[in-house]
Scaffold this motif. Structure first.
Motif, PDB file in Angstrom:
ATOM      1  N   THR A 247      11.624  30.584  54.542  1.00  0.00           N
ATOM      2  CA  THR A 247      11.545  31.519  53.413  1.00  0.00           C
ATOM      3  C   THR A 247      12.830  31.545  52.587  1.00  0.00           C
ATOM      4  O   THR A 247      12.808  31.919  51.411  1.00  0.00           O
ATOM      5  N   SER A 248      13.925  31.147  53.215  1.00  0.00           N
ATOM      6  CA  SER A 248      15.188  31.131  52.472  1.00  0.00           C
ATOM      7  C   SER A 248      15.154  30.124  51.335  1.00  0.00           C
ATOM      8  O   SER A 248      15.872  30.274  50.342  1.00  0.00           O
ATOM      9  N   LEU A 249      14.309  29.082  51.480  1.00  0.00           N
ATOM     10  CA  LEU A 249      14.182  28.112  50.403  1.00  0.00           C
ATOM     11  C   LEU A 249      13.605  28.756  49.157  1.00  0.00           C
ATOM     12  O   LEU A 249      14.023  28.463  48.039  1.00  0.00           O
ATOM     13  N   HIS A 250      12.631  29.654  49.360  1.00  0.00           N
ATOM     14  CA  HIS A 250      12.085  30.385  48.213  1.00  0.00           C
ATOM     15  C   HIS A 250      13.157  31.273  47.593  1.00  0.00           C
ATOM     16  O   HIS A 250      13.237  31.414  46.370  1.00  0.00           O
ATOM     17  N   ASN A 251      13.964  31.862  48.464  1.00  0.00           N
ATOM     18  CA  ASN A 251      15.039  32.719  47.944  1.00  0.00           C
ATOM     19  C   ASN A 251      16.056  31.913  47.156  1.00  0.00           C
ATOM     20  O   ASN A 251      16.598  32.374  46.154  1.00  0.00           O
TER      21      ASN A 251
ATOM     22  N   PHE B 142      18.987  31.874  43.662  1.00  0.00           N
ATOM     23  CA  PHE B 142      20.104  30.992  43.388  1.00  0.00           C
ATOM     24  C   PHE B 142      19.849  30.291  42.063  1.00  0.00           C
ATOM     25  O   PHE B 142      19.352  29.175  42.004  1.00  0.00           O
ATOM     26  N   VAL B 143      20.167  30.967  40.973  1.00  0.00           N
ATOM     27  CA  VAL B 143      19.852  30.457  39.640  1.00  0.00           C
ATOM     28  C   VAL B 143      21.040  29.780  38.972  1.00  0.00           C
ATOM     29  O   VAL B 143      20.906  29.185  37.904  1.00  0.00           O
ATOM     30  N   SER B 144      22.234  29.885  39.568  1.00  0.00           N
ATOM     31  CA  SER B 144      23.401  29.235  38.980  1.00  0.00           C
ATOM     32  C   SER B 144      24.466  29.009  40.046  1.00  0.00           C
ATOM     33  O   SER B 144      24.428  29.616  41.116  1.00  0.00           O
ATOM     34  N   PHE B 145      25.386  28.117  39.725  1.00  0.00           N
ATOM     35  CA  PHE B 145      26.517  27.861  40.620  1.00  0.00           C
ATOM     36  C   PHE B 145      27.549  28.973  40.539  1.00  0.00           C
ATOM     37  O   PHE B 145      28.371  29.140  41.416  1.00  0.00           O
ATOM     38  N   GLY B 146      27.541  29.709  39.474  1.00  0.00           N
ATOM     39  CA  GLY B 146      28.522  30.770  39.263  1.00  0.00           C
ATOM     40  C   GLY B 146      28.629  31.058  37.777  1.00  0.00           C
ATOM     41  O   GLY B 146      27.754  30.701  36.990  1.00  0.00           O
ATOM     42  N   GLU B 147      29.686  31.718  37.400  1.00  0.00           N
ATOM     43  CA  GLU B 147      29.917  32.074  36.012  1.00  0.00           C
ATOM     44  C   GLU B 147      31.314  31.640  35.596  1.00  0.00           C
ATOM     45  O   GLU B 147      32.244  31.672  36.395  1.00  0.00           O
ATOM     46  N   VAL B 148      31.431  31.242  34.349  1.00  0.00           N
ATOM     47  CA  VAL B 148      32.724  30.873  33.790  1.00  0.00           C
ATOM     48  C   VAL B 148      33.126  31.943  32.784  1.00  0.00           C
ATOM     49  O   VAL B 148      32.338  32.300  31.901  1.00  0.00           O
ATOM     50  N   HIS B 149      34.289  32.487  32.946  1.00  0.00           N
ATOM     51  CA  HIS B 149      34.772  33.503  32.006  1.00  0.00           C
ATOM     52  C   HIS B 149      36.281  33.362  31.853  1.00  0.00           C
ATOM     53  O   HIS B 149      36.937  32.668  32.624  1.00  0.00           O
TER      54      HIS B 149
END
Length: 563
Positions: free
Chosen positions: A262-266, A271-278
């Motif tokens: 089920t973690s694969l579905h999660n 898990f929609v991005s590697f992170g954010e750049v700011h």
């Protein structure tokens, strides 16, 4: 009023167009070759100052609008009204300045204008602004370079993260495939064993059927009758074998299935991005040149500077510091005294009666200490310890508030405009902003280990115990002076500056305290071994208390009053 025409002003009045070659600053007009010759010979104009017209045209347009003549009356300016701060012609005085009493000759006002202090200050300010702009531009160029390098660093980090994720997923896939093949092999073995057993039973049954057929065809009735019991038992055993297969687990239909974690579905949903750049904005640590401010401050002295010849100290108090190896000390505004014990990794604060108020164990060595009035804390350096840091002690709570990690050793420390300046040994002298922990280099020269520093206005002073020198730099990293005289000062450690700019230095090897004049040219021994000094290391001057605290390495500290 004449204008800055390219034609000769005299010729224009004669309705002749002749190019001007020179410009008379007194007549405020251009002159051709012929007219300029007459102009230079005429009694009324022979003393006039003239310049080539090409030079005059180099003046900015804003300057060209200021002429020798009044724009209203077309008469030459002769006077200056100090009340209204403006030049006046003779008619202007009569019309607009009858009641003004501060009328002076214009020549007296503009005399030596080119060498006046006002113009010098303007030029110095322009140089200062240009230097500051250059520093800011260089800072931004460095920021641009750092920004690009940081982008490359983030790219590497993203790719590194991606590789780690890929490697992890590859490992999970490999483990799952191994499990799939292992399950398949295990079940295949079971089914093959069952098939082998079934083939064997089929063969036995075929043999039995063939035997019965042969008996029926060729055997006697007696033989059939006697063998039937044995044949019946064989058939019964085979039937029993079939029943056991039907009732057992071996005949169940086997099939492979795959249940996703089920973690694969999660991962796919969460898990929609590697992170954010700011971007992060930090306060700028550029130390701008402030020559004019410095001059203004010096014009209004709050405390009269004492001559080093008039400096006299008397013992106010002897403090039993309880421990040895004291490398740092300071006087708090309420009169308490703080001492840094290097090898014991402690800071101990004594009350005004010389009794211990509290102590704090340091996470590293305790080298030098300075008081920060803004938040009532003490900042302690770690010397040449493995843990390179500055420890902040909350004086109210009597405990460590935080530690600031550094990339260099840190020895002597001082406070400047609510920022800490510390000696970073081979990395020079640095300034740190405790708000965002950003640092910048103030003095780029390598410092000796155990170097102490002090600040006064735009100057930074430091000691070098190996070379027995005291040096003074300004905030622009320019050397102001160096003091070296081993006959009076050997192995200097602690350093402090009073409110008049006099520099006090503890001589470890000479067992004394020497005061050096603000310009580094004069010096005098003000404390010696007879005053209780024995291998003195740290010292501190309190402006509010007008006291000097000196601590011996072997223990005992002396608090002196100025008289």
């Amino acid at each position: 009023m004449a204008t800055a025409s390219k034609s000769c002003g005299v010729c224009e009045l004669r309705h002749i167009t002749t190019p001007s070659l020179i410009w008379c600053t007194e007549c405020d007009e251009g002159l051709c070759t012929e007219c300029s010759e007459h102009h230079s010979l005429s009694k009324s104009s022979r003393s006039h100052r003239v310049i080539p017209i090409v030079e005059y045209q180099k003046l900015p347009a804003e300057i060209l609008k200021y002429t020798q003549y009044c724009t209203k009356h077309d008469k030459k300016y002769q006077f200056y009204c100090q009340k209204h701060e403006c030049p006046c012609c003779s008619k202007g005085i009569v019309e607009n300045h009858k009641e003004c009493h501060d009328i002076v000759e214009l020549d007296d006002i503009i005399h030596n204008a080119k060498t006046s202090n006002a113009l010098c200050e303007i030029e110095e300010t322009l140089v200062e602004v240009a230097e500051n702009l250059q520093k800011i531009r260089q800072h931004q160029q460095d920021n641009l370079t750092t920004f690009k390098e940081k982008r490359k660093e983030i790219e590497k980090e993203i790719m590194k993260t991606r590789i780690k994720i890929n490697n992890h997923l590859d490992k999970l896939q490999e483990d799952l495939m191994k499990q799939l093949y292992a399950v398949e092999e295990k079940e295949n073995l079971k089914m093959c064993q069952l098939l082998s057993s079934l083939e064997k039973k089929e063969k036995e049954i075929a043999d039995c059927q063939r035997n019965i057929m042969n008996i029926k065809q060729h055997g006697t009735d007696l033989q059939i009758f006697l063998s039937m019991q044995q044949i019946e038992e064989d058939v019964h055993s085979k039937d029993k074998f079939l029943q056991s297969l039907v009732e057992g687990e071996n005949l169940k239909q086997q099939s492979l299935s795959y249940k996703k974690n089920t973690s694969l579905h999660n991962i796919m949903s969460d898990f929609v991005s590697f992170g954010e750049v700011h971007t992060e904005a930090k306060s700028c640590d550029i130390v701008l040149i402030k020559k004019k401010v410095k001059q203004a401050q010096m014009m209004v002295p709050t405390v009269q500077s004492r001559s080093i010849e008039n400096i006299k100290l008397i013992t106010h108090k002897l403090i039993n510091t309880e421990r040895k190896c004291i490398y740092g000390c300071c006087i708090l505004p309420d009169g308490r005294l703080a001492f840094a014990y290097y090898s014991d990794c402690k800071v101990i604060v004594f009350n005004i009666n010389g009794l211990k108020d509290f102590e704090v164990n340091m996470p590293s060595y305790a080298h030098d200490v300075v008081y920060i009035g803004r938040d009532n804390t003490l900042a302690v350096t770690s010397g040449n310890a493995d843990k390179k840091l500055i420890t902040i002690i909350d004086v109210d709570r009597k405990q460590i508030r935080k530690t600031v990690l550094l990339d260099s050793n840190c020895f002597g420390i001082a406070l400047k405009d609510n920022r800490l300046i510390y000696s970073a040994a081979d990395k020079g002298i640095r300034m740190i902003n405790l708000h965002d922990e950003s640092t910048c280099v103030i003095v780029g020269d390598k410092m000796q280990q155990f170097s102490y520093i002090a600040t006064y206005r735009d100057n930074i002073y430091q000691t070098n115990t190996t070379r027995s020198t005291v040096t003074c730099h300004n905030l622009q990293d320019k050397l102001q002076w160096t003091f070296l005289n081993e006959s009076v000062l050997r192995n200097p450690y602690g350093i402090a500056v009073d409110n008049g700019g006099n520099v006090y230095v503890a001589g470890f090897g000479s067992a004394n305290v020497v005061v050096i004049s603000p310009d580094g040219q004069q010096y005098r021994e003000v404390l010696t071994a007879s005053d209780g000094l024995k291998d003195p290391v740290p010292l501190h001057y309190s402006e509010s208390k007008n006291q000097l605290l000196v601590a011996n390495l072997s223990g005992k500290a002396h608090l002196f009053n100025f008289v």
